[in-house]
Design a protein around this motif. Structure first.
Motif, PDB file in Angstrom:
ATOM      1  N   VAL A 193       1.433  32.374   7.882  1.00 32.12           N
ATOM      2  CA  VAL A 193       1.440  32.770   9.290  1.00 32.12           C
ATOM      3  C   VAL A 193       0.045  32.739   9.889  1.00 32.12           C
ATOM      4  O   VAL A 193      -0.143  32.356  11.057  1.00 32.12           O
ATOM      5  N   ALA A 194      -0.974  33.097   9.108  1.00 32.72           N
ATOM      6  CA  ALA A 194      -2.345  33.145   9.611  1.00 32.72           C
ATOM      7  C   ALA A 194      -2.978  31.765   9.718  1.00 32.72           C
ATOM      8  O   ALA A 194      -4.116  31.643  10.193  1.00 32.72           O
ATOM      9  N   ASN A 195      -2.287  30.731   9.299  1.00 34.19           N
ATOM     10  CA  ASN A 195      -2.787  29.351   9.355  1.00 34.19           C
ATOM     11  C   ASN A 195      -4.068  29.165   8.554  1.00 34.19           C
ATOM     12  O   ASN A 195      -4.981  28.423   8.958  1.00 34.19           O
ATOM     13  N   THR A 196      -4.148  29.810   7.393  1.00 39.50           N
ATOM     14  CA  THR A 196      -5.326  29.653   6.530  1.00 39.50           C
ATOM     15  C   THR A 196      -5.065  28.723   5.355  1.00 39.50           C
ATOM     16  O   THR A 196      -6.009  28.232   4.741  1.00 39.50           O
ATOM     17  N   GLN A 197      -3.794  28.490   5.027  1.00 38.23           N
ATOM     18  CA  GLN A 197      -3.449  27.594   3.924  1.00 38.23           C
ATOM     19  C   GLN A 197      -2.582  26.459   4.460  1.00 38.23           C
ATOM     20  O   GLN A 197      -1.746  26.669   5.337  1.00 38.23           O
ATOM     21  N   LYS A 198      -2.774  25.273   3.898  1.00 38.38           N
ATOM     22  CA  LYS A 198      -2.006  24.139   4.401  1.00 38.38           C
ATOM     23  C   LYS A 198      -1.830  23.076   3.324  1.00 38.38           C
ATOM     24  O   LYS A 198      -2.593  22.999   2.358  1.00 38.38           O
ATOM     25  N   LEU A 199      -0.776  22.285   3.515  1.00 35.32           N
ATOM     26  CA  LEU A 199      -0.564  21.088   2.712  1.00 35.32           C
ATOM     27  C   LEU A 199      -1.295  19.937   3.366  1.00 35.32           C
ATOM     28  O   LEU A 199      -1.231  19.770   4.599  1.00 35.32           O
ATOM     29  N   ASP A 200      -1.974  19.133   2.569  1.00 37.16           N
ATOM     30  CA  ASP A 200      -2.717  18.008   3.114  1.00 37.16           C
ATOM     31  C   ASP A 200      -1.775  16.931   3.646  1.00 37.16           C
ATOM     32  O   ASP A 200      -0.634  16.775   3.186  1.00 37.16           O
ATOM     33  N   ALA A 201      -2.265  16.176   4.619  1.00 34.19           N
ATOM     34  CA  ALA A 201      -1.525  15.024   5.121  1.00 34.19           C
ATOM     35  C   ALA A 201      -1.470  13.937   4.052  1.00 34.19           C
ATOM     36  O   ALA A 201      -2.279  13.917   3.117  1.00 34.19           O
ATOM     37  N   TYR A 202      -0.490  13.039   4.191  1.00 35.70           N
ATOM     38  CA  TYR A 202      -0.422  11.917   3.254  1.00 35.70           C
ATOM     39  C   TYR A 202       0.143  10.684   3.937  1.00 35.70           C
ATOM     40  O   TYR A 202       0.845  10.758   4.945  1.00 35.70           O
ATOM     41  N   VAL A 203      -0.192   9.527   3.368  1.00 35.12           N
ATOM     42  CA  VAL A 203       0.347   8.242   3.785  1.00 35.12           C
ATOM     43  C   VAL A 203       0.954   7.580   2.559  1.00 35.12           C
ATOM     44  O   VAL A 203       0.295   7.461   1.514  1.00 35.12           O
ATOM     45  N   ARG A 204       2.212   7.165   2.666  1.00 38.56           N
ATOM     46  CA  ARG A 204       2.881   6.469   1.560  1.00 38.56           C
ATOM     47  C   ARG A 204       3.147   5.024   1.978  1.00 38.56           C
ATOM     48  O   ARG A 204       3.702   4.767   3.044  1.00 38.56           O
ATOM     49  N   TRP A 205       2.787   4.089   1.108  1.00 42.78           N
ATOM     50  CA  TRP A 205       2.957   2.659   1.378  1.00 42.78           C
ATOM     51  C   TRP A 205       4.098   2.139   0.507  1.00 42.78           C
ATOM     52  O   TRP A 205       4.086   2.314  -0.718  1.00 42.78           O
ATOM     53  N   ASP A 206       5.088   1.518   1.129  1.00 46.50           N
ATOM     54  CA  ASP A 206       6.243   0.961   0.428  1.00 46.50           C
ATOM     55  C   ASP A 206       6.353  -0.533   0.725  1.00 46.50           C
ATOM     56  O   ASP A 206       5.908  -1.010   1.778  1.00 46.50           O
ATOM     57  N   ALA A 207       6.976  -1.281  -0.193  1.00 49.01           N
ATOM     58  CA  ALA A 207       7.134  -2.725   0.005  1.00 49.01           C
ATOM     59  C   ALA A 207       8.320  -3.230  -0.797  1.00 49.01           C
ATOM     60  O   ALA A 207       8.709  -2.642  -1.819  1.00 49.01           O
ATOM     61  N   LEU A 208       8.894  -4.334  -0.333  1.00 49.00           N
ATOM     62  CA  LEU A 208       9.963  -4.992  -1.076  1.00 49.00           C
ATOM     63  C   LEU A 208       9.933  -6.489  -0.787  1.00 49.00           C
ATOM     64  O   LEU A 208       9.368  -6.944   0.215  1.00 49.00           O
ATOM     65  N   ALA A 209      10.558  -7.249  -1.674  1.00 45.59           N
ATOM     66  CA  ALA A 209      10.723  -8.688  -1.497  1.00 45.59           C
ATOM     67  C   ALA A 209      12.009  -9.094  -2.189  1.00 45.59           C
ATOM     68  O   ALA A 209      12.457  -8.441  -3.149  1.00 45.59           O
ATOM     69  N   GLY A 210      12.617 -10.173  -1.704  1.00 47.94           N
ATOM     70  CA  GLY A 210      13.868 -10.615  -2.309  1.00 47.94           C
ATOM     71  C   GLY A 210      14.201 -12.036  -1.931  1.00 47.94           C
ATOM     72  O   GLY A 210      13.471 -12.707  -1.186  1.00 47.94           O
ATOM     73  N   TRP A 211      15.312 -12.484  -2.456  1.00 47.69           N
ATOM     74  CA  TRP A 211      15.812 -13.833  -2.196  1.00 47.69           C
ATOM     75  C   TRP A 211      17.307 -13.731  -1.939  1.00 47.69           C
ATOM     76  O   TRP A 211      18.013 -12.997  -2.632  1.00 47.69           O
ATOM     77  N   ARG A 212      17.770 -14.456  -0.934  1.00 49.82           N
ATOM     78  CA  ARG A 212      19.193 -14.433  -0.661  1.00 49.82           C
ATOM     79  C   ARG A 212      19.691 -15.809  -0.243  1.00 49.82           C
ATOM     80  O   ARG A 212      18.972 -16.603   0.369  1.00 49.82           O
ATOM     81  N   GLU A 213      20.917 -16.045  -0.611  1.00 47.38           N
ATOM     82  CA  GLU A 213      21.658 -17.195  -0.125  1.00 47.38           C
ATOM     83  C   GLU A 213      22.752 -16.666   0.783  1.00 47.38           C
ATOM     84  O   GLU A 213      22.684 -15.533   1.253  1.00 47.38           O
ATOM     85  N   ARG A 214      23.798 -17.430   1.005  1.00 44.34           N
ATOM     86  CA  ARG A 214      24.789 -17.023   1.996  1.00 44.34           C
ATOM     87  C   ARG A 214      25.498 -15.725   1.618  1.00 44.34           C
ATOM     88  O   ARG A 214      25.676 -14.835   2.448  1.00 44.34           O
ATOM     89  N   ASP A 215      25.913 -15.587   0.345  1.00 40.18           N
ATOM     90  CA  ASP A 215      26.749 -14.451  -0.055  1.00 40.18           C
ATOM     91  C   ASP A 215      26.064 -13.491  -1.024  1.00 40.18           C
ATOM     92  O   ASP A 215      26.607 -12.432  -1.290  1.00 40.18           O
ATOM     93  N   TRP A 216      24.920 -13.853  -1.582  1.00 39.87           N
ATOM     94  CA  TRP A 216      24.302 -12.976  -2.570  1.00 39.87           C
ATOM     95  C   TRP A 216      22.826 -12.788  -2.271  1.00 39.87           C
ATOM     96  O   TRP A 216      22.195 -13.600  -1.586  1.00 39.87           O
ATOM     97  N   SER A 217      22.274 -11.704  -2.804  1.00 37.39           N
ATOM     98  CA  SER A 217      20.850 -11.430  -2.639  1.00 37.39           C
ATOM     99  C   SER A 217      20.341 -10.613  -3.818  1.00 37.39           C
ATOM    100  O   SER A 217      21.103  -9.877  -4.457  1.00 37.39           O
ATOM    101  N   VAL A 218      19.053 -10.751  -4.092  1.00 37.63           N
ATOM    102  CA  VAL A 218      18.367  -9.972  -5.120  1.00 37.63           C
ATOM    103  C   VAL A 218      17.120  -9.378  -4.480  1.00 37.63           C
ATOM    104  O   VAL A 218      16.373 -10.084  -3.786  1.00 37.63           O
ATOM    105  N   THR A 219      16.900  -8.083  -4.684  1.00 35.10           N
ATOM    106  CA  THR A 219      15.787  -7.386  -4.042  1.00 35.10           C
ATOM    107  C   THR A 219      15.007  -6.580  -5.064  1.00 35.10           C
ATOM    108  O   THR A 219      15.596  -5.885  -5.897  1.00 35.10           O
ATOM    109  N   ALA A 220      13.676  -6.673  -5.010  1.00 29.37           N
ATOM    110  CA  ALA A 220      12.788  -5.836  -5.817  1.00 29.37           C
ATOM    111  C   ALA A 220      11.934  -5.009  -4.866  1.00 29.37           C
ATOM    112  O   ALA A 220      11.286  -5.567  -3.964  1.00 29.37           O
ATOM    113  N   SER A 221      11.948  -3.697  -5.041  1.00 23.84           N
ATOM    114  CA  SER A 221      11.199  -2.823  -4.137  1.00 23.84           C
ATOM    115  C   SER A 221      10.258  -1.919  -4.917  1.00 23.84           C
ATOM    116  O   SER A 221      10.480  -1.624  -6.100  1.00 23.84           O
TER     117      SER A 221
END
Length: 685
Positions: free
Chosen positions: A627-655
């Motif tokens: 309540v006194a605003n003396t303690q806090k959790l630090d900010a953070y940035v999370r970086w995410d990524a994925l790549a994959g290959w797909r044809e008409r009916d199927w796909s494969v994804t790695a994230s």
């Protein structure tokens, strides 16, 4: 596990006549559409804000939409993590419930809905059968009844239709994650489509000894005579079992304690089970007028037996005083709703009208007990909790909480000209809450009536630009805040009036690049009045005090910026403060647990075939812990990524989630996951 399937099927078959006599409630259903571009995840219409399908630009409040499949590609399955980057939303992980704040106010227990049906109670909700998540910012009581005021979250489920393809998917990943999904949608007759969605996943955690097991199955059927009559029946069963992770707060531990050290007993468990059935019957008299009758029943149970808490003693290097908690609780919501919608013209003005009648019954039945001093002391560097648990006796708390409500909602979207529109509405609701202590026999009740208004005006100075201003108000009666309950103690202080939440919002909604990209920016001023608080020294003394206010600016965007290139994201800057409080040291302080800044930005390259990829960052700002605003959790940035290959009916994804393997804390005791991999493959037919 599936013992209730026949019962649910019978409920669906009899949903119309039986539920009508039983007086239940259900809020609006979002109409699901299919965008011409499969990579464009913007819904053509939304109805969370109005209970009628409208373009986002015709709603004078902020609405953010999260496509669940996009999040699950990264291995994100829980609701809180999916909402982390939504502007103005703060999610705090908790083993017992989805802990979520919107614009500085909690939406965890009364403001989460599935297909418009209130999903109340202390429970974790799965997302395996969810199409998308709509987040309406600001008070929503005009259509949905009591609420915290910050906003509401509506989970739109996958259901039988005449256009979706079928698919199967398998996935494996870090921490022994193994899972799969089957989604079968079939047109079995010109007028009938059926769908069966099922999902199963087993996973451990990067935290030692923590694991989970999820199961879901959801059959649905829709009949459409293509002459105005439509009837949808759906049932969903879901079970989420896990070893809960409820460790000591990190502020009390030495900084070099490994984040992978958890402190759960091998026999700890927590299981959430949900049964959800609904019937949606609609009939269009003509192109302008229609009726819809919605009936829903939801039963949610949470059972657990686990260790939590404790205090680290530097002198001994041990954690002492761990508590053991046991609970069996049941939340039931039964509801029915009748909506009449239509178009009319008076004095040259066009009206889009809604008249809604709703009735609802809710019940929460918790039995619980706690034991202190049973668990041995723990070394945080080498946690070991192997000991024989003692059998449970009788519960130390056993309560029966119930509520009933009936309401009338009126809404009118008035079109003055192609450039000017106004949305006005109000809801009159009569409610009653009652709690009974089954151990002592004490019982008390609380009832009242509330009116929730809303008004907004929209101006289109240019064809693709909409400026708006709106005012809305919601209410939270005593007994209907947080976990539904009435204090049965004879000395309990009741509020004279419900807690009220008022919001002014001003914004601009825009379409760019010939409608391929949408943006929205808004400024809001949201206040909460008549706040009821418990005395810190006497649990039987309560005060009705204070004013809390949140002001902020939000921006979001979604759509295609170039051929095969897509962008989604947003940012929020908010100031949630305690404005007035008679208790010393509180007025002028920021609210605890709320990030004052947050947002995300994702860029996706997705041609029709071949290589596709996506990358993005999620940012969560600092959060005060006291309540006194003396303690806090630090900010953070999370970086995410994925790549994959797909044809008409199927796909494969790695994230990869958390590509940089950054160490960060999502709550006072739980760190975020380190670098996490997921490989998935799907086939459509």
């Amino acid at each position: 596990m599936f013992a209730r399937l026949p019962l649910a099927a019978a409920l669906l078959a009899m949903a119309g006549p039986v539920a009508a006599a039983d007086v239940p409630s259900l809020a609006g259903i979002t109409v699901i559409g299919t965008a011409p571009d499969p990579e464009d995840t913007r819904p053509p219409t939304v109805s969370t804000a109005t209970r009628t399908p409208l373009a986002v630009r015709d709603v004078p409040q902020t609405i953010d939409t999260v496509n669940v499949d996009r999040a699950r590609e990264f291995g994100i399955t829980d609701l809180g993590t999916m909402l982390e980057g939504v502007p103005g939303v703060t999610a705090t992980p908790d083993a017992r419930a989805d802990e979520i704040d919107i614009r500085g106010f909690s939406a965890s227990y009364n403001d989460i809905y599935v297909d418009g049906l209130r999903s109340s109670g202390q429970i974790v909700r799965g997302t395996a059968n969810i199409e998308r998540i709509e987040v309406l910012k600001g008070p929503a009581s005009v259509l949905y009844g009591r609420g915290s005021g910050g906003g509401m979250i509506n989970l739109v489920s996958k259901q039988a239709n005449f256009t979706s393809r079928s698919s199967v998917e398998g996935r494996v990943g870090s921490w022994d994650t193994v899972g799969g999904t089957v989604d079968l949608n079939r047109v079995v007759h010109d007028n009938v489509a059926v769908r069966l969605t099922a999902d199963a996943q087993n996973a451990h955690s990067f935290r030692h000894g923590i694991q989970s097991r999820n199961r879901m199955v959801s059959p649905s059927i829709v009949y459409d005579n293509h002459q105005g009559f439509n009837w949808l029946l759906q049932y969903t069963y879901e079970e989420i079992w896990r070893v809960p992770d409820r460790p000591v707060s990190r502020e009390t531990l030495p900084a070099d304690v490994p984040i992978r050290n958890a402190m759960a007993h091998p026999d700890d468990y927590m299981v959430d089970t949900q049964h959800y059935a609904r019937s949606v019957m609609s009939y269009a008299f003509n192109p302008d007028w229609s009726v819809k009758w919605t009936v829903g029943h939801r039963n949610a149970e949470q059972d657990f037996d686990h260790l939590y808490g404790g205090t680290y003693r530097p002198a001994t290097g041990l954690i002492t005083g761990r508590m053991r908690a046991w609970q069996e609780t049941e939340n039931t919501t039964t509801s029915t709703q009748f909506d009449l919608t239509g178009k009319a013209t008076t004095f040259g003005l066009q009206h889009d009208l809604l008249v809604g009648l709703e009735a609802s019954r809710e019940r929460r039945l918790p039995r619980l007990a706690t034991i202190s001093g049973e668990a041995p002391n723990i070394n945080p560097y080498d946690p070991s909790v192997w000991y024989a648990k003692t059998p449970w006796g009788n519960p130390t708390q056993y309560n029966d909480h119930r509520s009933r409500s009936v309401s009338l909602a009126l809404q009118d979207l008035v079109t003055f000209s192609p450039q000017w529109k106004a949305l006005v509405g109000a809801r009159l609701e009569r409610y009653r809450f009652q709690s009974t202590n089954r151990l002592t026999g004490a019982s008390r009740s609380y009832d009242g009536t509330s009116v929730s208004p809303r008004a907004g005006i929209l101006w289109n100075p240019l064809p693709d630009q909409t400026l708006y201003a709106s005012y809305s108000k919601s209410f939270s009666p005593y007994g209907g805040r947080g976990l539904m309950s009435i204090d049965t103690n004879a000395n309990a202080v009741y509020d004279d009036q419900p807690q009220t939440n008022r919001q002014w919002e001003f914004g601009l909604k825009s379409d760019w690049l010939d409608g391929r990209l949408s943006t929205q920016v808004a400024y809001y001023d949201l206040s909460r009045n008549n706040i009821r608080v418990q005395d810190e020294n006497d649990p039987f003394v309560w005060y009705v005090v204070g004013l809390e206010r949140s002001r902020g600016v939000e921006f979001s965007m979604d759509g295609r910026i170039a051929p095969n290139w897509y962008v989604r994201g947003g940012a929020a800057f908010q100031s949630p403060k305690v404005e007035e409080d008679h208790r010393p040291g509180r007025a002028g302080m920021y609210k605890t647990g709320v990030a004052r800044r947050n947002g995300n930005l994702f860029v996706r390259y997705a041609p029709e075939r071949g290589l596709f990829a996506e990358t993005g960052v999620t940012y969560v700002g600092t959060r005060y812990l006291d309540v006194a605003n003396t303690q806090k959790l630090d900010a953070y940035v999370r970086w995410d990524a994925l790549a994959g290959w797909r044809e008409r009916d199927w796909s494969v994804t790695a994230s990869v989630l958390n590509v940089a393997d950054k160490t960060y804390w999502r709550s006072t005791s739980l760190p975020g996951a380190p670098r996490t991999f997921l490989l998935s493959a799907s086939y459509q037919f």
